[in-house]
Design a protein around this motif. Structure first.
Motif, PDB file in Angstrom:
ATOM      1  N   SER A  31      36.905  39.947  26.657  1.00 40.88           N
ATOM      2  CA  SER A  31      36.773  40.922  27.738  1.00 40.88           C
ATOM      3  C   SER A  31      37.698  40.579  28.904  1.00 40.88           C
ATOM      4  CB  SER A  31      35.322  40.990  28.225  1.00 40.88           C
ATOM      5  OG  SER A  31      34.873  39.718  28.673  1.00 40.88           O
ATOM      6  N   THR A  32      37.833  39.288  29.214  1.00 39.99           N
ATOM      7  CA  THR A  32      38.727  38.861  30.286  1.00 39.99           C
ATOM      8  C   THR A  32      40.170  39.210  29.954  1.00 39.99           C
ATOM      9  OG1 THR A  32      37.234  37.026  30.797  1.00 39.99           O
ATOM     10  CG2 THR A  32      39.477  36.872  31.654  1.00 39.99           C
ATOM     11  N   TRP A  33      40.549  38.963  28.730  1.00 35.78           N
ATOM     12  CA  TRP A  33      41.907  39.280  28.253  1.00 35.78           C
ATOM     13  C   TRP A  33      42.170  40.781  28.336  1.00 35.78           C
ATOM     14  CZ3 TRP A  33      43.562  41.176  23.152  1.00 35.78           C
ATOM     15  CH2 TRP A  33      44.937  41.012  22.905  1.00 35.78           C
ATOM     16  N   THR A  45      34.479  41.126  40.328  1.00 40.83           N
ATOM     17  CA  THR A  45      33.320  40.241  40.448  1.00 40.83           C
ATOM     18  C   THR A  45      32.012  40.985  40.672  1.00 40.83           C
ATOM     19  OG1 THR A  45      33.768  39.910  42.809  1.00 40.83           O
ATOM     20  CG2 THR A  45      34.670  38.294  41.277  1.00 40.83           C
ATOM     21  N   THR A  46      32.012  42.022  41.505  1.00 33.14           N
ATOM     22  CA  THR A  46      30.749  42.666  41.847  1.00 33.14           C
ATOM     23  C   THR A  46      30.488  43.961  41.104  1.00 33.14           C
ATOM     24  OG1 THR A  46      31.718  43.850  43.728  1.00 33.14           O
ATOM     25  CG2 THR A  46      30.791  41.686  44.168  1.00 33.14           C
ATOM     26  N   MET A  47      31.534  44.642  40.674  1.00 36.54           N
ATOM     27  CA  MET A  47      31.338  45.907  39.974  1.00 36.54           C
ATOM     28  C   MET A  47      31.482  45.747  38.463  1.00 36.54           C
ATOM     29  SD  MET A  47      33.340  48.424  42.656  1.00 36.54           S
ATOM     30  CE  MET A  47      32.548  49.944  42.123  1.00 36.54           C
ATOM     31  N   GLU A  48      32.330  44.815  38.022  1.00 40.08           N
ATOM     32  CA  GLU A  48      32.511  44.592  36.592  1.00 40.08           C
ATOM     33  C   GLU A  48      31.680  43.422  36.077  1.00 40.08           C
ATOM     34  OE1 GLU A  48      34.138  46.826  34.941  1.00 40.08           O
ATOM     35  OE2 GLU A  48      34.693  47.821  36.810  1.00 40.08           O
ATOM     36  N   GLY A  49      31.148  42.623  36.990  1.00 41.25           N
ATOM     37  CA  GLY A  49      30.257  41.540  36.586  1.00 41.25           C
ATOM     38  C   GLY A  49      30.945  40.297  36.069  1.00 41.25           C
ATOM     39  N   LEU A  50      32.232  40.109  36.342  1.00 41.34           N
ATOM     40  CA  LEU A  50      32.916  38.908  35.902  1.00 41.34           C
ATOM     41  C   LEU A  50      32.537  37.739  36.801  1.00 41.34           C
ATOM     42  CD1 LEU A  50      34.629  41.103  34.438  1.00 41.34           C
ATOM     43  CD2 LEU A  50      36.615  39.628  34.796  1.00 41.34           C
ATOM     44  N   SER A  51      32.452  36.567  36.211  1.00 42.87           N
ATOM     45  CA  SER A  51      32.222  35.361  37.002  1.00 42.87           C
ATOM     46  C   SER A  51      33.491  35.044  37.785  1.00 42.87           C
ATOM     47  CB  SER A  51      31.885  34.174  36.089  1.00 42.87           C
ATOM     48  OG  SER A  51      33.015  33.820  35.307  1.00 42.87           O
ATOM     49  N   VAL A  90      41.745  36.330  34.972  1.00 40.43           N
ATOM     50  CA  VAL A  90      42.373  37.652  34.979  1.00 40.43           C
ATOM     51  C   VAL A  90      43.510  37.696  35.986  1.00 40.43           C
ATOM     52  CG1 VAL A  90      42.036  40.094  35.526  1.00 40.43           C
ATOM     53  CG2 VAL A  90      40.304  38.875  34.198  1.00 40.43           C
ATOM     54  N   LEU A  91      43.282  37.129  37.176  1.00 41.64           N
ATOM     55  CA  LEU A  91      44.247  37.217  38.271  1.00 41.64           C
ATOM     56  C   LEU A  91      45.233  36.050  38.301  1.00 41.64           C
ATOM     57  CD1 LEU A  91      41.833  38.406  41.107  1.00 41.64           C
ATOM     58  CD2 LEU A  91      43.287  39.800  39.627  1.00 41.64           C
ATOM     59  N   ASN A  92      45.038  35.091  37.397  1.00 45.01           N
ATOM     60  CA  ASN A  92      45.923  33.926  37.330  1.00 45.01           C
ATOM     61  C   ASN A  92      45.967  33.189  38.672  1.00 45.01           C
ATOM     62  OD1 ASN A  92      47.679  32.123  36.063  1.00 45.01           O
ATOM     63  ND2 ASN A  92      49.498  33.276  36.695  1.00 45.01           N
ATOM     64  N   CYS A  93      44.779  32.918  39.206  1.00 38.92           N
ATOM     65  CA  CYS A  93      44.696  32.170  40.458  1.00 38.92           C
ATOM     66  C   CYS A  93      43.542  31.175  40.339  1.00 38.92           C
ATOM     67  CB  CYS A  93      44.483  33.111  41.650  1.00 38.92           C
ATOM     68  SG  CYS A  93      42.882  33.944  41.682  1.00 38.92           S
ATOM     69  N   SER A  94      43.298  30.418  41.376  1.00 43.54           N
ATOM     70  CA  SER A  94      42.238  29.424  41.343  1.00 43.54           C
ATOM     71  C   SER A  94      40.873  30.059  41.638  1.00 43.54           C
ATOM     72  CB  SER A  94      42.506  28.324  42.375  1.00 43.54           C
ATOM     73  OG  SER A  94      42.403  28.851  43.691  1.00 43.54           O
ATOM     74  N   VAL A  95      39.818  29.381  41.209  1.00 40.83           N
ATOM     75  CA  VAL A  95      38.465  29.843  41.510  1.00 40.83           C
ATOM     76  C   VAL A  95      38.245  29.856  43.016  1.00 40.83           C
ATOM     77  CG1 VAL A  95      36.007  29.325  41.267  1.00 40.83           C
ATOM     78  CG2 VAL A  95      37.543  29.039  39.308  1.00 40.83           C
ATOM     79  N   ARG A  96      38.755  28.846  43.689  1.00 39.46           N
ATOM     80  CA  ARG A  96      38.631  28.804  45.146  1.00 39.46           C
ATOM     81  C   ARG A  96      39.340  29.996  45.785  1.00 39.46           C
ATOM     82  NH1 ARG A  96      39.770  23.424  48.870  1.00 39.46           N
ATOM     83  NH2 ARG A  96      38.999  24.282  50.839  1.00 39.46           N
ATOM     84  N   GLY A  97      40.478  30.368  45.214  1.00 34.72           N
ATOM     85  CA  GLY A  97      41.190  31.540  45.717  1.00 34.72           C
ATOM     86  C   GLY A  97      40.370  32.800  45.556  1.00 34.72           C
TER      87      GLY A  97
END
Length: 203
Positions: free
Chosen positions: A89-91, A163-169, A176-183
């Motif tokens: 799903s992420t892909w 994160t809030t509408m699609e429910g991704l962690s 998906v965005l190719n960035c850090s979790v902190r970002g």
């Protein structure tokens, strides 16, 4: 400060997630070997959510249908190279997001009259059956929310949608965005602040 509508915090529930994931892995392997029926199963499992994401991103049902179809065509072509490091799903969201961005860039001169919000076209995709008054109120909130999301910078809008509408962690969103979790966390916080500020000004 006024609270945002509850709908923005709803996550799409998962049922029998472990069992479903096991079946999906089998279907992925079969599809990678060229089994079109297995890929059609994958499409059926993901097309509604992916179509909804495309609609919310592009705010045009016709464009969303085409982009969603293109996303699955791209997925079928690239599936043999899919290594399973991320969830399927992420892909798929990565593919759809890139296509949405491309479509948005090429339609800048389109007349606004040709643009239809998804909740005007098919509210049932997002909203369970309700009374007419509740449905009217919900649609009004969703239209307002869509306007609020549209004013956010793209990098904030997309992280809030995922994160809030699609429910991704946050971890999946970072992939998906190719960035850090902190970002991701920082963008979510900033997006919520700007959206709440806009929401208050619209009251």
């Amino acid at each position: 400060m006024t609270a945002l509508p509850a709908s923005i915090d709803l996550l799409i529930p998962e049922s029998d997630a472990a069992k479903q994931e096991g079946v999906e892995q089998q279907k992925i392997r079969a599809a990678q070997a060229g089994d079109m029926a297995a890929f059609e199963w994958i499409v059926q499992q993901h097309e509604e959510r992916l179509f909804g994401f495309c609609c919310r991103w592009l705010r045009c049902v016709e464009d969303a249908r085409e982009v969603c179809q293109d996303a699955f065509v791209r997925a079928w072509q690239a599936l043999p190279e899919f290594e399973g490091r991320a969830r399927l799903s992420t892909w798929l969201y990565q593919i759809a997001l890139n296509l949405c961005r491309d479509r948005a860039k090429t339609r800048a001169s389109r007349q606004r009259d040709n643009t239809t919000l998804l909740d005007e076209e098919d509210g049932g995709l997002f909203c369970p059956k309700q009374s007419p008054d509740a449905t009217a109120e919900w649609r009004s909130e969703m239209q307002k929310l869509a306007r609020g999301l549209a004013v956010l910078p793209e990098k904030l809008r997309v992280v809030l949608m995922l994160t809030t509408m699609e429910g991704l962690s946050h971890e999946e969103c970072a992939e998906v965005l190719n960035c850090s979790v902190r970002g991701v966390e920082g963008r979510v916080y900033r997006a919520r602040q700007l959206l709440m500020q806009w929401w208050d000004e619209e009251q």
